[in-house]
Design a protein around this motif. Structure first.
Motif, PDB file in Angstrom:
ATOM      1  N   SER A  28      10.965  90.965 101.408  1.00  0.00           N
ATOM      2  CA  SER A  28       9.724  90.362 100.935  1.00  0.00           C
ATOM      3  C   SER A  28       8.547  91.322 101.139  1.00  0.00           C
ATOM      4  CB  SER A  28       9.452  89.057 101.679  1.00  0.00           C
ATOM      5  OG  SER A  28       9.131  89.323 103.032  1.00  0.00           O
ATOM      6  N   ASP A  30       5.737  90.625 102.293  1.00  0.00           N
ATOM      7  CA  ASP A  30       5.090  90.299 103.564  1.00  0.00           C
ATOM      8  C   ASP A  30       5.654  91.139 104.704  1.00  0.00           C
ATOM      9  OD1 ASP A  30       3.564  88.432 102.290  1.00  0.00           O
ATOM     10  OD2 ASP A  30       4.799  86.710 102.877  1.00  0.00           O
ATOM     11  N   ALA A  31       6.960  91.417 104.668  1.00  0.00           N
ATOM     12  CA  ALA A  31       7.582  92.206 105.728  1.00  0.00           C
ATOM     13  C   ALA A  31       7.036  93.627 105.735  1.00  0.00           C
ATOM     14  CB  ALA A  31       9.095  92.223 105.544  1.00  0.00           C
ATOM     15  N   ARG A  34       3.515  94.009 107.226  1.00  0.00           N
ATOM     16  CA  ARG A  34       3.389  93.904 108.679  1.00  0.00           C
ATOM     17  C   ARG A  34       3.640  95.237 109.389  1.00  0.00           C
ATOM     18  NH1 ARG A  34       6.838  88.896 110.772  1.00  0.00           N
ATOM     19  NH2 ARG A  34       6.130  89.797 112.758  1.00  0.00           N
ATOM     20  N   ALA A 164      16.031  86.318 109.499  1.00  0.00           N
ATOM     21  CA  ALA A 164      14.760  85.707 109.884  1.00  0.00           C
ATOM     22  C   ALA A 164      13.613  86.632 109.492  1.00  0.00           C
ATOM     23  CB  ALA A 164      14.741  85.450 111.388  1.00  0.00           C
ATOM     24  N   PRO A 165      12.368  86.128 109.444  1.00  0.00           N
ATOM     25  CA  PRO A 165      11.220  86.989 109.117  1.00  0.00           C
ATOM     26  C   PRO A 165      11.118  88.212 110.023  1.00  0.00           C
ATOM     27  CG  PRO A 165      10.579  84.683 109.024  1.00  0.00           C
ATOM     28  CD  PRO A 165      11.972  84.710 109.568  1.00  0.00           C
ATOM     29  N   GLU A 166      11.451  88.079 111.311  1.00  0.00           N
ATOM     30  CA  GLU A 166      11.398  89.223 112.228  1.00  0.00           C
ATOM     31  C   GLU A 166      12.433  90.282 111.845  1.00  0.00           C
ATOM     32  OE1 GLU A 166      11.628  86.060 113.098  1.00  0.00           O
ATOM     33  OE2 GLU A 166       9.567  85.739 113.816  1.00  0.00           O
ATOM     34  N   GLU A 168      13.455  90.857 108.778  1.00  0.00           N
ATOM     35  CA  GLU A 168      12.961  91.521 107.578  1.00  0.00           C
ATOM     36  C   GLU A 168      11.998  92.650 107.920  1.00  0.00           C
ATOM     37  OE1 GLU A 168      12.306  89.821 103.726  1.00  0.00           O
ATOM     38  OE2 GLU A 168      12.402  87.813 104.588  1.00  0.00           O
TER      39      GLU A 168
END
Length: 284
Positions: A28, A30-31, A34, A164-166, A168
């Motif tokens: 994504s 978003d990843a 970050r 999980a998002p972490e 990614e």
């Protein structure tokens, strides 16, 4: 998110790559956002490698200077009662030795990489990456670095439903590292339709196989007539029952190719691999 894509009917096993077999995960935006990547970030992000008992750390920008042939896994494999994942050892024809894996998904990755035909070395848990995010420093150990006769391939293996998002963010960092040093990178979240079954079927014939009856040459000569059903091909051997095993051996070693749009069956279309055809015509 990953999409299950069936291999095209024209995709032949003898020219398939890991990209053709694996189902990659789309990270994504978003990843990526970050990640903290200011000017000169490749000198601030580091990788740590284990050379025997020695731990060597270098910035990402110097990654291609590491003597990877001397490295060992930066983290040990563990076996204990009650653990969820299933570690083990997988023999690879490409390296003629066993390699460690921590899950069934990783075992499949090793088998597919071995079949893909250009593997020189498979480094499990090759290095510890320390990178910067908007929340601070984070560590990640990629699952494998595949050294090939082409471009090295950095790989993380994780079923899509367990990302999980972490995770990614860690995968996005690995992708940036690979891009910087000119490697390929993938998060293998699954396999394309029929890929696992076909590679597993071919792997039965991956070890050296005696051919005192000369059946391999009979199969190659028959396949040179043009693509035909697998069952028809083995029937052209002097001993069809034994010829079937020899044909699977040739499929693993990419001297024959199979249409990967379906599972291996007598109706599956088989062809003479282009390279095998050239050798057949020139006599070597």
């Amino acid at each position: 998110m990953p999409v299950d894509v069936t291999l095209p009917a024209t995709r032949w096993s003898d020219v398939s790559t890991l990209h053709d077999l694996a189902r990659p995960y789309a990270l994504s935006p978003d990843a990526v956002e970050r990640l903290a990547m200011p000017s000169g970030w490749s000198s601030r992000w580091t990788t740590s490698w284990r050379l025997g008992r020695e731990l060597v750390t270098c910035p990402v920008r110097d990654l291609n200077g590491v003597d990877m042939a001397r490295t060992v896994p930066v983290r040990r494999f563990t076996w204990r009662t009650g653990q969820w994942h299933r570690p083990g050892l997988e023999y690879l024809v490409s390296t003629d030795r066993h390699h460690g894996f921590e899950s069934f998904e990783e075992e499949l990755l090793l088998l597919a990489a071995d079949f893909a035909g250009r593997l020189i070395e498979a480094l499990a848990q090759p290095f510890r990456l320390r990178f910067l995010t908007t929340d601070g420093a984070v560590d990640h150990i990629p699952d494998f670095l595949l050294l090939t006769r082409g471009t090295p391939w950095l790989v993380d293996v994780r079923p899509a439903e367990r990302i999980a998002p972490e995770d990614e963010v860690k995968f996005a960092a690995s992708a940036e590292v690979a891009l910087t040093v000119g490697w390929n990178y993938s998060v293998v979240s699954g396999w394309r339709r029929h890929a696992v079954g076909l590679v597993d079927s071919f792997s039965v014939g991956r070890r050296p196989l005696s051919d005192r009856l000369g059946l391999q040459q009979q199969l190659l000569s028959a396949a040179a007539q043009g693509p035909m059903p697998f069952g028809s091909l083995v029937q052209q051997c002097s001993v069809p029952a034994v010829g079937r095993a020899q044909a699977i051996h040739l499929l693993w070693h990419r001297r024959l190719g199979l249409d990967m749009s379906g599972p291996l069956a007598d109706a599956s279309t088989v062809r003479l691999a282009p390279e095998a055809g050239r050798r057949l015509r020139t006599g070597w």
